[in-house]
Scaffold this motif. Structure first.
Motif, PDB file in Angstrom:
ATOM      1  N   GLY A  42       9.964 -10.458  23.108  1.00  0.00           N
ATOM      2  CA  GLY A  42       9.159  -9.828  24.141  1.00  0.00           C
ATOM      3  C   GLY A  42       8.917 -10.679  25.364  1.00  0.00           C
ATOM      4  O   GLY A  42       8.029 -10.361  26.167  1.00  0.00           O
ATOM      5  N   LEU A  43       9.688 -11.760  25.538  1.00  0.00           N
ATOM      6  CA  LEU A  43       9.534 -12.623  26.705  1.00  0.00           C
ATOM      7  C   LEU A  43      10.403 -12.129  27.850  1.00  0.00           C
ATOM      8  O   LEU A  43      11.400 -11.430  27.641  1.00  0.00           O
ATOM      9  CB  LEU A  43       9.911 -14.060  26.356  1.00  0.00           C
ATOM     10  N   GLU A  44      10.019 -12.494  29.055  1.00  0.00           N
ATOM     11  CA  GLU A  44      10.766 -12.096  30.242  1.00  0.00           C
ATOM     12  C   GLU A  44      11.355 -13.332  30.921  1.00  0.00           C
ATOM     13  O   GLU A  44      10.633 -14.094  31.546  1.00  0.00           O
ATOM     14  CB  GLU A  44       9.858 -11.348  31.225  1.00  0.00           C
ATOM     15  N   GLU A  45      12.640 -13.543  30.763  1.00  0.00           N
ATOM     16  CA  GLU A  45      13.367 -14.662  31.346  1.00  0.00           C
ATOM     17  C   GLU A  45      12.672 -16.010  31.122  1.00  0.00           C
ATOM     18  O   GLU A  45      12.274 -16.688  32.065  1.00  0.00           O
ATOM     19  CB  GLU A  45      13.582 -14.442  32.850  1.00  0.00           C
ATOM     20  N   PRO A  46      12.511 -16.427  29.866  1.00  0.00           N
ATOM     21  CA  PRO A  46      11.903 -17.740  29.606  1.00  0.00           C
ATOM     22  C   PRO A  46      12.800 -18.861  30.134  1.00  0.00           C
ATOM     23  O   PRO A  46      14.025 -18.800  30.000  1.00  0.00           O
ATOM     24  CB  PRO A  46      11.783 -17.785  28.086  1.00  0.00           C
ATOM     25  N   THR A  47      12.200 -19.856  30.748  1.00  0.00           N
ATOM     26  CA  THR A  47      12.968 -20.944  31.358  1.00  0.00           C
ATOM     27  C   THR A  47      12.659 -22.304  30.742  1.00  0.00           C
ATOM     28  O   THR A  47      13.462 -23.229  30.870  1.00  0.00           O
ATOM     29  CB  THR A  47      12.678 -21.027  32.864  1.00  0.00           C
ATOM     30  N   SER A  48      11.503 -22.462  30.094  1.00  0.00           N
ATOM     31  CA  SER A  48      11.135 -23.747  29.523  1.00  0.00           C
ATOM     32  C   SER A  48      10.048 -23.532  28.483  1.00  0.00           C
ATOM     33  O   SER A  48       9.321 -22.534  28.531  1.00  0.00           O
ATOM     34  CB  SER A  48      10.632 -24.690  30.633  1.00  0.00           C
ATOM     35  N   PHE A  49       9.951 -24.469  27.534  1.00  0.00           N
ATOM     36  CA  PHE A  49       8.828 -24.418  26.592  1.00  0.00           C
ATOM     37  C   PHE A  49       8.458 -25.833  26.179  1.00  0.00           C
ATOM     38  O   PHE A  49       9.284 -26.741  26.189  1.00  0.00           O
ATOM     39  CB  PHE A  49       9.153 -23.549  25.367  1.00  0.00           C
ATOM     40  N   ARG A  50       7.185 -26.019  25.836  1.00  0.00           N
ATOM     41  CA  ARG A  50       6.676 -27.308  25.408  1.00  0.00           C
ATOM     42  C   ARG A  50       5.678 -27.117  24.264  1.00  0.00           C
ATOM     43  O   ARG A  50       4.895 -26.170  24.264  1.00  0.00           O
ATOM     44  CB  ARG A  50       5.964 -28.033  26.566  1.00  0.00           C
ATOM     45  N   PHE A  51       5.707 -28.057  23.322  1.00  0.00           N
ATOM     46  CA  PHE A  51       4.768 -28.049  22.206  1.00  0.00           C
ATOM     47  C   PHE A  51       3.497 -28.806  22.575  1.00  0.00           C
ATOM     48  O   PHE A  51       3.567 -29.896  23.143  1.00  0.00           O
ATOM     49  CB  PHE A  51       5.395 -28.692  20.973  1.00  0.00           C
ATOM     50  N   THR A  52       2.352 -28.250  22.247  1.00  0.00           N
ATOM     51  CA  THR A  52       1.092 -28.962  22.426  1.00  0.00           C
ATOM     52  C   THR A  52       0.859 -29.841  21.198  1.00  0.00           C
ATOM     53  O   THR A  52       1.462 -29.630  20.140  1.00  0.00           O
ATOM     54  CB  THR A  52      -0.079 -27.981  22.596  1.00  0.00           C
ATOM     55  N   ASN A  63       9.234 -15.477  36.210  1.00  0.00           N
ATOM     56  CA  ASN A  63       8.391 -14.699  37.122  1.00  0.00           C
ATOM     57  C   ASN A  63       7.054 -15.367  37.435  1.00  0.00           C
ATOM     58  O   ASN A  63       6.258 -14.839  38.214  1.00  0.00           O
ATOM     59  CB  ASN A  63       8.153 -13.296  36.550  1.00  0.00           C
ATOM     60  N   GLY A  64       6.773 -16.540  36.814  1.00  0.00           N
ATOM     61  CA  GLY A  64       5.553 -17.263  37.104  1.00  0.00           C
ATOM     62  C   GLY A  64       4.529 -17.266  35.988  1.00  0.00           C
ATOM     63  O   GLY A  64       3.519 -17.971  36.082  1.00  0.00           O
ATOM     64  N   ALA A  65       4.750 -16.507  34.934  1.00  0.00           N
ATOM     65  CA  ALA A  65       3.805 -16.469  33.820  1.00  0.00           C
ATOM     66  C   ALA A  65       4.054 -17.641  32.867  1.00  0.00           C
ATOM     67  O   ALA A  65       5.189 -18.047  32.643  1.00  0.00           O
ATOM     68  CB  ALA A  65       3.928 -15.153  33.063  1.00  0.00           C
ATOM     69  N   ILE A  66       2.961 -18.184  32.321  1.00  0.00           N
ATOM     70  CA  ILE A  66       3.049 -19.162  31.238  1.00  0.00           C
ATOM     71  C   ILE A  66       2.382 -18.535  30.024  1.00  0.00           C
ATOM     72  O   ILE A  66       1.184 -18.233  30.034  1.00  0.00           O
ATOM     73  CB  ILE A  66       2.379 -20.495  31.606  1.00  0.00           C
ATOM     74  N   GLN A  67       3.185 -18.304  28.994  1.00  0.00           N
ATOM     75  CA  GLN A  67       2.707 -17.647  27.787  1.00  0.00           C
ATOM     76  C   GLN A  67       2.313 -18.687  26.741  1.00  0.00           C
ATOM     77  O   GLN A  67       2.771 -19.830  26.765  1.00  0.00           O
ATOM     78  CB  GLN A  67       3.802 -16.732  27.209  1.00  0.00           C
ATOM     79  N   LEU A  68       1.468 -18.251  25.807  1.00  0.00           N
ATOM     80  CA  LEU A  68       1.008 -19.121  24.728  1.00  0.00           C
ATOM     81  C   LEU A  68       1.413 -18.535  23.383  1.00  0.00           C
ATOM     82  O   LEU A  68       1.092 -17.380  23.085  1.00  0.00           O
ATOM     83  CB  LEU A  68      -0.516 -19.279  24.777  1.00  0.00           C
ATOM     84  N   HIS A  77      -2.491 -12.334  26.493  1.00  0.00           N
ATOM     85  CA  HIS A  77      -2.299 -12.366  27.946  1.00  0.00           C
ATOM     86  C   HIS A  77      -1.806 -13.753  28.336  1.00  0.00           C
ATOM     87  O   HIS A  77      -2.052 -14.742  27.619  1.00  0.00           O
ATOM     88  CB  HIS A  77      -3.611 -12.039  28.677  1.00  0.00           C
ATOM     89  N   PRO A  78      -1.111 -13.879  29.458  1.00  0.00           N
ATOM     90  CA  PRO A  78      -0.600 -15.191  29.876  1.00  0.00           C
ATOM     91  C   PRO A  78      -1.740 -16.165  30.161  1.00  0.00           C
ATOM     92  O   PRO A  78      -2.860 -15.765  30.530  1.00  0.00           O
ATOM     93  CB  PRO A  78       0.190 -14.879  31.157  1.00  0.00           C
ATOM     94  N   LEU A  79      -1.439 -17.447  30.020  1.00  0.00           N
ATOM     95  CA  LEU A  79      -2.406 -18.480  30.390  1.00  0.00           C
ATOM     96  C   LEU A  79      -2.645 -18.468  31.893  1.00  0.00           C
ATOM     97  O   LEU A  79      -3.749 -18.746  32.359  1.00  0.00           O
ATOM     98  CB  LEU A  79      -1.888 -19.856  29.975  1.00  0.00           C
ATOM     99  N   ILE A  80      -1.603 -18.154  32.639  1.00  0.00           N
ATOM    100  CA  ILE A  80      -1.669 -18.075  34.094  1.00  0.00           C
ATOM    101  C   ILE A  80      -0.476 -17.261  34.562  1.00  0.00           C
ATOM    102  O   ILE A  80       0.563 -17.208  33.885  1.00  0.00           O
ATOM    103  CB  ILE A  80      -1.664 -19.480  34.747  1.00  0.00           C
ATOM    104  N   GLU A  81      -0.609 -16.589  35.679  1.00  0.00           N
ATOM    105  CA  GLU A  81       0.492 -15.898  36.334  1.00  0.00           C
ATOM    106  C   GLU A  81       0.592 -16.422  37.759  1.00  0.00           C
ATOM    107  O   GLU A  81      -0.158 -16.012  38.640  1.00  0.00           O
ATOM    108  CB  GLU A  81       0.277 -14.390  36.307  1.00  0.00           C
ATOM    109  N   LEU A  82       1.509 -17.353  37.960  1.00  0.00           N
ATOM    110  CA  LEU A  82       1.681 -17.957  39.275  1.00  0.00           C
ATOM    111  C   LEU A  82       2.343 -16.972  40.219  1.00  0.00           C
ATOM    112  O   LEU A  82       3.265 -16.246  39.833  1.00  0.00           O
ATOM    113  CB  LEU A  82       2.539 -19.221  39.172  1.00  0.00           C
TER     114      LEU A  82
END
Length: 316
Positions: A42-52, A63-68, A77-82
């Protein structure tokens, strides 16, 4: 557990890519210890990911969204939508977490903002939110972003410095020109200040954040984990019409674009790809699917080719 499984998935993807270009091996199965699984959809063009540190996963979308991804489930909901200029090759392309993320919540992103300028910024995450007003711009282009060649990877190095690559913005005059940020790898401190040992700090007119230049579109790269080049950057650089490059990025080095692409094997161009005090040739190269393989040392079709070790090895 999720981190280990995702690590195996990433490693499997790399091996899979290698199998695709090895003649006769395309039908081979991955090693038995590899596991292929769907972690999240269900992601839209993911470009990068990082583990906390606590095992969550932050996922950047173009598109500017950072998902969790929390406890194996995508947050509602996204953490932020740039706000981004996200068409073509622009958008949110790179993301990194601060080494002290557990204490400060800092998230670094490389993106094309809505004003159509490429920038590297730092945001602060608190709980399951990233505050848009926390943005601190660390590096910003002064050129309107063209539709192609914006690279984007962001990573902290073993030296504790923050590295970012930015493509040449579809302008061949940018990479060799130290006076702009495009076609370069940049190196800064976590707060955006410039390390005193950067190579062009004292060069008049140069961008002080530049670590290396002459790159076309070095979209993906990482730090060598071990061996004689441990700690160095190994970077792929997207070629023009003929060669894709794999470069060992060194302090202050020039990687030749637009004057050099790959390392040509003809007498007419050989002298241009030999390393000099400032220009480096690629550690490896591969024929671009866009070109015909007509020079000595190559075999295969125009869409899947490989070069013999005689032409791909860069020497010591």
């Amino acid at each position: 557990m999720l981190g280990k499984r995702l690590g195996r998935l990433a490693a499997g993807a790399i091996v899979g890519a290698a199998l695709l270009v090895a003649p006769g091996a395309a039908e081979s199965a991955p090693p038995e210890e590899f596991e292929r699984l769907l972690v999240v959809g269900g992601l839209e063009e993911p470009t990068s990911f990082r583990f906390t540190p606590d095992g969550d996963v932050l996922i950047a979308e173009k598109n500017g969204a950072i998902q969790l991804l929390h406890d194996g489930e995508l947050h509602d909901h996204p953490l932020i939508e740039l706000a981004t200029a996200g068409s073509d090759e622009r958008g949110l392309l790179g993301m990194e977490l601060d080494p002290d993320f557990a204490l400060n919540g800092y998230v670094y992103v490389g993106y094309t903002a809505s004003d159509n300028l490429d920038r590297l910024s730092r945001f602060t995450m608190t709980g399951h939110e990233i505050d848009p007003d926390s943005e601190l711009v660390l590096i910003q282009s002064q050129q309107n972003a063209n539709v192609f060649h914006h690279s984007g990877s962001v990573k902290f190095g073993p030296d504790g410095k923050l590295y970012w690559t930015l493509g040449m913005n579809t302008n061949n005059q940018n990479p060799p020109n130290l006076g702009n940020v495009h076609g370069k790898m940049h190196r800064i401190n976590a707060d955006g200040s410039i390390p005193a040992d950067n190579p062009f700090v004292d060069t008049p007119g140069a961008e002080p954040s530049v670590w290396a230049y002459g790159l076309r579109n070095s979209f993906r790269w990482d730090f060598v984990p071990s061996g004689p080049n441990a700690g160095s950057v190994l970077a792929g650089d997207v070629g023009g019409s003929e060669w894709e490059e794999l470069n060992l990025v060194e302090r202050g080095a020039n990687y030749g674009w637009p004057h050099v692409e790959g390392c040509a094997t003809t007498a007419r161009t050989r002298s241009r790809c030999m390393p000099t005090r400032t220009r480096r040739r690629p550690r490896a190269r591969a024929r671009s699917p866009r070109s015909r393989c007509t020079r000595a040392g190559c075999s295969g079709s125009s869409t899947r080719t490989r070069c013999s070790s005689r032409t791909t090895r860069s020497g010591s």
